[in-house]
Scaffold this motif. Structure first.
Motif, PDB file in Angstrom:
ATOM      1  N   ASP A 260       5.672  -3.002   0.862  1.00 10.94           N
ATOM      2  CA  ASP A 260       4.908  -3.357  -0.331  1.00 10.94           C
ATOM      3  C   ASP A 260       3.858  -2.310  -0.692  1.00 10.94           C
ATOM      4  OD1 ASP A 260       2.720  -3.727   1.383  1.00 10.94           O
ATOM      5  OD2 ASP A 260       2.729  -5.916   1.226  1.00 10.94           O
ATOM      6  N   GLY A 261       3.111  -2.619  -1.758  1.00  7.43           N
ATOM      7  CA  GLY A 261       2.123  -1.682  -2.264  1.00  7.43           C
ATOM      8  C   GLY A 261       1.011  -1.362  -1.293  1.00  7.43           C
ATOM      9  N   ASP A 262       0.636  -2.300  -0.443  1.00  3.56           N
ATOM     10  CA  ASP A 262      -0.413  -2.023   0.543  1.00  3.56           C
ATOM     11  C   ASP A 262       0.014  -0.921   1.502  1.00  3.56           C
ATOM     12  OD1 ASP A 262      -2.129  -3.882  -0.526  1.00  3.56           O
ATOM     13  OD2 ASP A 262      -1.743  -5.431   0.979  1.00  3.56           O
ATOM     14  N   GLN A 263       1.248  -0.989   1.970  1.00  2.00           N
ATOM     15  CA  GLN A 263       1.739   0.050   2.885  1.00  2.00           C
ATOM     16  C   GLN A 263       1.838   1.399   2.172  1.00  2.00           C
ATOM     17  OE1 GLN A 263       2.163  -0.245   6.082  1.00  2.00           O
ATOM     18  NE2 GLN A 263       2.373  -2.441   6.474  1.00  2.00           N
ATOM     19  N   LEU A 264       2.215   1.386   0.904  1.00  3.36           N
ATOM     20  CA  LEU A 264       2.311   2.637   0.151  1.00  3.36           C
ATOM     21  C   LEU A 264       0.932   3.259  -0.046  1.00  3.36           C
ATOM     22  CD1 LEU A 264       4.958   1.724  -2.578  1.00  3.36           C
ATOM     23  CD2 LEU A 264       5.294   2.670  -0.296  1.00  3.36           C
ATOM     24  N   MET A 265      -0.068   2.432  -0.345  1.00  8.52           N
ATOM     25  CA  MET A 265      -1.423   2.962  -0.489  1.00  8.52           C
ATOM     26  C   MET A 265      -1.939   3.511   0.829  1.00  8.52           C
ATOM     27  SD  MET A 265      -3.413   0.448  -3.163  1.00  8.52           S
ATOM     28  CE  MET A 265      -2.822  -1.123  -2.524  1.00  8.52           C
ATOM     29  N   ALA A 266      -1.589   2.837   1.929  1.00  5.75           N
ATOM     30  CA  ALA A 266      -1.997   3.333   3.252  1.00  5.75           C
ATOM     31  C   ALA A 266      -1.399   4.701   3.513  1.00  5.75           C
ATOM     32  CB  ALA A 266      -1.570   2.342   4.337  1.00  5.75           C
ATOM     33  N   LEU A 267      -0.103   4.849   3.227  1.00  6.82           N
ATOM     34  CA  LEU A 267       0.567   6.120   3.483  1.00  6.82           C
ATOM     35  C   LEU A 267       0.023   7.237   2.604  1.00  6.82           C
ATOM     36  CD1 LEU A 267       2.858   7.797   4.789  1.00  6.82           C
ATOM     37  CD2 LEU A 267       4.317   7.051   2.898  1.00  6.82           C
ATOM     38  N   ASP A 321     -16.062   5.595  -9.876  1.00  8.23           N
ATOM     39  CA  ASP A 321     -16.562   6.059  -8.590  1.00  8.23           C
ATOM     40  C   ASP A 321     -15.813   7.271  -8.024  1.00  8.23           C
ATOM     41  OD1 ASP A 321     -18.405   4.001  -8.697  1.00  8.23           O
ATOM     42  OD2 ASP A 321     -17.136   2.608  -7.584  1.00  8.23           O
ATOM     43  N   GLY A 322     -14.907   7.836  -8.813  1.00  9.29           N
ATOM     44  CA  GLY A 322     -14.293   9.090  -8.413  1.00  9.29           C
ATOM     45  C   GLY A 322     -13.146   8.996  -7.432  1.00  9.29           C
ATOM     46  N   PHE A 323     -12.472   7.837  -7.350  1.00  9.19           N
ATOM     47  CA  PHE A 323     -11.292   7.708  -6.486  1.00  9.19           C
ATOM     48  C   PHE A 323     -10.061   8.253  -7.223  1.00  9.19           C
ATOM     49  CE2 PHE A 323     -14.179   4.484  -4.929  1.00  9.19           C
ATOM     50  CZ  PHE A 323     -13.958   4.435  -3.558  1.00  9.19           C
ATOM     51  N   ASN A 324      -9.073   8.708  -6.460  1.00 12.28           N
ATOM     52  CA  ASN A 324      -7.821   9.128  -7.104  1.00 12.28           C
ATOM     53  C   ASN A 324      -6.588   8.417  -6.559  1.00 12.28           C
ATOM     54  OD1 ASN A 324      -7.874  10.488  -4.654  1.00 12.28           O
ATOM     55  ND2 ASN A 324      -7.106  12.422  -5.485  1.00 12.28           N
ATOM     56  N   VAL A 325      -6.771   7.431  -5.678  1.00 14.75           N
ATOM     57  CA  VAL A 325      -5.674   6.592  -5.206  1.00 14.75           C
ATOM     58  C   VAL A 325      -6.115   5.136  -5.281  1.00 14.75           C
ATOM     59  CG1 VAL A 325      -4.182   5.947  -3.268  1.00 14.75           C
ATOM     60  CG2 VAL A 325      -4.749   8.356  -3.646  1.00 14.75           C
ATOM     61  N   GLY A 326      -5.300   4.312  -5.903  1.00 18.23           N
ATOM     62  CA  GLY A 326      -5.619   2.889  -5.988  1.00 18.23           C
ATOM     63  C   GLY A 326      -4.376   2.106  -6.360  1.00 18.23           C
ATOM     64  N   GLY A 327      -4.501   0.798  -6.339  1.00 15.02           N
ATOM     65  CA  GLY A 327      -3.341   0.003  -6.721  1.00 15.02           C
ATOM     66  C   GLY A 327      -3.429  -1.437  -6.266  1.00 15.02           C
ATOM     67  N   GLU A 328      -2.273  -2.082  -6.307  1.00 13.55           N
ATOM     68  CA  GLU A 328      -2.167  -3.493  -5.958  1.00 13.55           C
ATOM     69  C   GLU A 328      -1.057  -3.690  -4.937  1.00 13.55           C
ATOM     70  OE1 GLU A 328      -3.303  -6.354  -9.376  1.00 13.55           O
ATOM     71  OE2 GLU A 328      -1.859  -4.970 -10.244  1.00 13.55           O
ATOM     72  N   GLN A 329      -1.188  -4.742  -4.175  1.00 10.68           N
ATOM     73  CA  GLN A 329      -0.175  -5.095  -3.187  1.00 10.68           C
ATOM     74  C   GLN A 329       1.190  -5.274  -3.836  1.00 10.68           C
ATOM     75  OE1 GLN A 329      -0.008  -9.213  -1.462  1.00 10.68           O
ATOM     76  NE2 GLN A 329      -0.689  -8.195   0.401  1.00 10.68           N
TER      77      GLN A 329
END
Length: 451
Positions: A260-267, A321-329
């Motif tokens: 899922d999206g959580d694992q993709l954001m982690a990677l 806040d200057g992040f460049n990676v984000g998303g949803e599960q």
């Protein structure tokens, strides 16, 4: 003024029923077009859609509305939502429109608006558009000699294909990889397989025969069983499942197991952190993301900044806040170095680049943390106001009891959906039996209150 028409992701509803009618679409086009008519240049709006039958209803109505207030219309046909956002900027348009209800079934549809910068509209812009609709959109009609014109952009798909390929690391190829891609019979049914093939992969396409009714039906990011089976049957290295408008993605590893999206954001967050590419000191996600993701990022010295549900709120915090990676599960992955909105294909390409560079199996790379048991149940509340139901004493008591049971052992989240007539009940904790009991008690109380 609070927004009545716009939800968390544009306007959405059942096709040919308010607000998804030709009449409302016409008024929305007039109001949005007039709001973004600024300056004395020829104003342009880009309109894309997914493959729902009702797109034929809403596209001409919106077009008429924009033309009536003097806007030129560029029609791009079925294309992913991120393609419309990209083309809005690329063509120096004043407004972008995507006609789609994302992951919903064919009988729903929606209208998403993008500003000239390619970003979804702010709450303030949406409120202003609603005010213009309420106060009479017809006042913005122009004289006959000032009406807009309409044309089709025949190479729109090709432009997005080339753009998507530029997000893949230069000099890297997908040669030797076999990839199953499920396009949900939706907006990416042509472009996604083409991108993967042109980058060198052996591609097994799924759900690429839209008929107006089969979008998201037993396919796509919400229904990955068939994808997992096809990955195993074909001996593929990875499975990619997009949703109806391809702004979200869920993967299956070579064993058919969903990622899922959580694992993709982690990677992606971890990889970009190690390469010095990550900004903001972490990742932005919503309150729905698993506590396991937060613990993983903390172990890497990174933070998880949480927002309310909705990719627009994730993006707002990323920009602020200057992040460049984000998303949803659920699979909305926003990589702001590449796109102004969630892009399922671009996110998948980042994962594929990591697989190529590492030479490892997807199952070895895509499970960076063990999720805590998490249970989400939806209660349909047709014809009832979700806020009124949640305000009832019996429901509040059930929620309070659930929170008390989970103190120190997990968390509870109750919210009304911004896109469907649902109340969502989510519990997360170390004890699966406990979260099952907590959610069941609350769901029962909501159903009783809604009866």
């Amino acid at each position: 003024m609070t927004r009545k028409l716009f939800g968390t992701d544009g306007v959405r509803g059942t096709a040919n029923t308010e607000p998804m009618t030709a009449e409302t679409a016409l008024r929305l086009g007039m109001a949005a077009g007039s709001h973004f008519t600024r300056g004395d240049h020829r104003h342009i709006v880009v309109i894309g859609k997914d493959t729902r039958l009702s797109g034929y209803l809403l596209e001409p109505a919106l077009t008429a509305g924009f033309v009536s207030v003097g806007m030129d219309v560029i029609l791009v046909g079925p294309l992913p939502t991120p393609a419309v956002a990209m083309l809005t900027r690329s063509l120096r348009a004043d407004l972008g429109v995507m006609i789609s209800a994302s992951h919903n079934p064919y009988h729903d549809n929606g209208i998403k608006l993008f500003g000239p910068d390619g970003f979804k509209l702010s709450d303030e812009d949406e409120r202003t558009i609603e005010e213009r609709m309420d106060n009479g959109s017809e006042k913005f009609r122009v004289a006959p000699d000032l009406l807009g014109r309409v044309r089709r952009l025949d190479d729109a798909g090709g432009r997005y294909i080339e753009y998507a390929k530029t997000t893949f690391p230069r000099g890297l190829r997908l040669d030797g990889l076999k990839i199953v891609v499920d396009c949900a019979n939706g907006a990416a049914y042509k472009v996604a397989p083409t991108v993967l093939w042109e980058l060198g992969a052996e591609v097994v396409p799924m759900a690429v025969t839209p008929d107006g009714f089969n979008i998201n039906r037993a396919c796509g990011s919400l229904h990955t069983t068939a994808l997992g089976e096809q990955v195993v049957a074909h001996g593929a290295d990875l499975g990619i499942a997009l949703d109806g408008d391809a702004d979200r993605v869920v993967l299956c590893d070579e064993t058919g197991r969903e990622v899922d999206g959580d694992q993709l954001m982690a990677l992606i967050g971890d990889l970009w952190h190690n390469s010095g590419q990550l900004r903001g000191g972490g990742v932005v996600a919503t309150v729905m993301s698993n506590l396991g993701l937060e613990r993983f990022l903390t172990s890497r010295g990174l933070i998880l900044a949480r927002t309310q549900v909705g990719d627009r709120y994730v993006l707002e915090q990323m920009r602020r806040d200057g992040f460049n990676v984000g998303g949803e599960q659920s699979g909305h992955i926003i990589l702001s170095d590449h796109s102004t909105t969630g892009d399922g294909l671009v996110a998948a390409l980042q994962v594929l680049a990591a697989l190529v560079r590492s030479g490892r199996l997807a199952s070895e790379m895509l499970r960076l943390f063990e999720p805590l048991p998490q249970l989400l149940r939806n209660v349909r509340v047709e014809g009832r106001v979700a806020a009124d139901i949640l305000a009832q004493d019996a429901v509040k008591a059930a929620i309070a009891a659930g929170e008390a049971k989970l103190v120190g052992q997990g968390r509870l989240l109750i919210r009304k959906s911004g896109t469907e007539p649902l109340i969502r009940v989510m519990a997360e904790g170390e004890d699966p039996a406990l979260i099952d009991t907590v959610t069941a008690d609350i769901v029962d109380s909501i159903r009783h209150a809604a009866a």
